[in-house]
Design a protein around this motif. Structure first.
Motif, PDB file in Angstrom:
ATOM      1  N   PRO A  11     -10.178  57.913  -1.419  1.00  0.00           N
ATOM      2  CA  PRO A  11      -9.402  56.991  -2.261  1.00  0.00           C
ATOM      3  C   PRO A  11      -8.018  56.735  -1.684  1.00  0.00           C
ATOM      4  CG  PRO A  11     -10.483  58.658  -3.598  1.00  0.00           C
ATOM      5  CD  PRO A  11     -10.644  59.087  -2.162  1.00  0.00           C
ATOM      6  N   THR A  64       1.481  46.427  -4.547  1.00  0.00           N
ATOM      7  CA  THR A  64       0.313  45.851  -5.209  1.00  0.00           C
ATOM      8  C   THR A  64       0.138  44.438  -4.662  1.00  0.00           C
ATOM      9  OG1 THR A  64       0.690  47.127  -7.228  1.00  0.00           O
ATOM     10  CG2 THR A  64      -0.735  45.211  -7.395  1.00  0.00           C
ATOM     11  N   HIS A  78      -4.453  44.571  -6.297  1.00  0.00           N
ATOM     12  CA  HIS A  78      -5.100  45.617  -5.519  1.00  0.00           C
ATOM     13  C   HIS A  78      -4.053  46.616  -5.033  1.00  0.00           C
ATOM     14  CE1 HIS A  78      -9.093  43.472  -4.469  1.00  0.00           C
ATOM     15  NE2 HIS A  78      -8.514  42.818  -5.477  1.00  0.00           N
ATOM     16  N   SER A  81      -6.484  47.788  -0.465  1.00  0.00           N
ATOM     17  CA  SER A  81      -7.832  48.111  -0.929  1.00  0.00           C
ATOM     18  C   SER A  81      -8.653  46.834  -1.107  1.00  0.00           C
ATOM     19  CB  SER A  81      -7.758  48.872  -2.253  1.00  0.00           C
ATOM     20  OG  SER A  81      -9.049  49.088  -2.781  1.00  0.00           O
ATOM     21  N   ASP A 104     -10.939  46.528  -3.252  1.00  0.00           N
ATOM     22  CA  ASP A 104     -11.209  46.392  -4.676  1.00  0.00           C
ATOM     23  C   ASP A 104     -10.008  46.862  -5.486  1.00  0.00           C
ATOM     24  OD1 ASP A 104     -11.575  49.375  -5.392  1.00  0.00           O
ATOM     25  OD2 ASP A 104     -12.974  49.089  -3.738  1.00  0.00           O
ATOM     26  N   PRO A 105      -9.906  46.441  -6.731  1.00  0.00           N
ATOM     27  CA  PRO A 105      -8.754  46.837  -7.559  1.00  0.00           C
ATOM     28  C   PRO A 105      -8.704  48.326  -7.872  1.00  0.00           C
ATOM     29  CG  PRO A 105      -9.828  44.879  -8.455  1.00  0.00           C
ATOM     30  CD  PRO A 105     -10.737  45.429  -7.409  1.00  0.00           C
ATOM     31  N   GLN A 106      -9.822  49.032  -7.695  1.00  0.00           N
ATOM     32  CA  GLN A 106      -9.871  50.449  -8.030  1.00  0.00           C
ATOM     33  C   GLN A 106      -9.334  51.355  -6.928  1.00  0.00           C
ATOM     34  OE1 GLN A 106     -12.712  48.373  -8.394  1.00  0.00           O
ATOM     35  NE2 GLN A 106     -12.047  48.005 -10.509  1.00  0.00           N
ATOM     36  N   SER A 163     -10.881  52.262  -4.007  1.00  0.00           N
ATOM     37  CA  SER A 163     -11.964  53.192  -3.711  1.00  0.00           C
ATOM     38  C   SER A 163     -11.882  53.819  -2.318  1.00  0.00           C
ATOM     39  CB  SER A 163     -13.309  52.478  -3.853  1.00  0.00           C
ATOM     40  OG  SER A 163     -13.399  51.407  -2.937  1.00  0.00           O
ATOM     41  N   THR A 178      -9.621  40.592  -8.989  1.00  0.00           N
ATOM     42  CA  THR A 178      -9.404  41.234 -10.286  1.00  0.00           C
ATOM     43  C   THR A 178     -10.044  40.376 -11.369  1.00  0.00           C
ATOM     44  OG1 THR A 178      -7.263  40.135 -10.477  1.00  0.00           O
ATOM     45  CG2 THR A 178      -7.286  42.376  -9.584  1.00  0.00           C
TER      46      THR A 178
END
Length: 233
Positions: free
Chosen positions: A132, A148, A152, A187, A189-191, A193, A232
């Motif tokens: 992560p 950000t 993301h 990233s 993705d927004p998470q 990962s 998002t």
């Protein structure tokens, strides 16, 4: 006569996983980077046409991973010089990795593409792993500047490119520290990962590294158009 290319800087995500590897197994082997390279003659750069991305010799194999050749096409957009703040400049060279991304999501890094202009050299890489981004930021500590980008998680840090020298037959050469660079890892993705797009930027003449402003502008404009980017909701 030897040609020189500044290959991709070390990915912070790659460093994070490298640290984990050292803790777990006491060391790791460095993967060889094979790349195709086109370079304009510096003595006639003003008269040479703009560089183009190298085409693969074989049809691309269907894969969930982006290749270096694909990244070059995605990075080398018509307005790339404008996005870098140097409108009118023509690219002098392009470089792409010939390495294949891992299929188990545990590799240190993925492919990259690089475009060099008279003022700037920009590198786009893809990192595929399960570390992560928040954990990578913790490993980097104060060296990471968090951002950000379009929702993301992202971070930037100072690094140094690697200068690779090849012999005329591409069979011999060496590497040495290159120009100081700035790297922005975003990233997919927004998470956050662990899979990321990594943009690196440095002055082609090797002077001081840029601040984050140009990279953030480039990321905001370019990354949403790339395969693998998750918007998002």
């Amino acid at each position: 006569m030897s040609g020189e290319s500044q290959a991709r800087p070390k990915s912070a995500s790659a460093w994070g996983q490298a640290v984990m590897a050292v803790v777990l197994i006491g060391g790791f082997g460095a993967a060889l980077l094979f790349f195709q390279h086109t370079h304009a003659d510096k003595e006639h750069a003003h008269a040479a046409p703009a560089a183009t991305c190298s085409k693969p010799s074989k049809p691309p194999v269907k894969s969930p991973y982006l290749s270096g050749a694909q990244l070059c096409e995605l990075l080398y957009v018509p307005d790339l010089a404008d996005l870098l703040g140097t409108p009118g400049e023509k690219a002098q060279s392009t470089t792409t990795s010939g390495s294949t991304p891992p299929t188990d999501d545990k590799g240190l890094s993925g492919p990259y593409a690089q475009v060099s202009f008279p003022t700037w050299t920009v590198n786009l890489a893809v990192t595929y792993h399960n570390l992560p981004m928040a954990q990578t930021v913790k490993i980097l500590g104060a060296d990471a500047r968090q951002h950000t980008v379009l929702g993301h998680p992202a971070f930037s840090y100072a690094d140094r490119a690697i200068r690779i020298s090849l012999g005329s037959d591409s069979s011999s050469g060496g590497s040495a520290p290159g120009a100081p660079s700035t790297v922005l890892s975003v990233s997919m993705d927004p998470q956050g990962s662990g899979k990321s797009f990594d943009l690196a930027l440095w002055h082609t003449n090797g002077t001081l590294p840029p601040d984050d402003t140009t990279l953030l502008h480039l990321a905001t404009t370019l990354l949403p158009t790339l395969p693998g980017w998750t918007p998002t909701t």
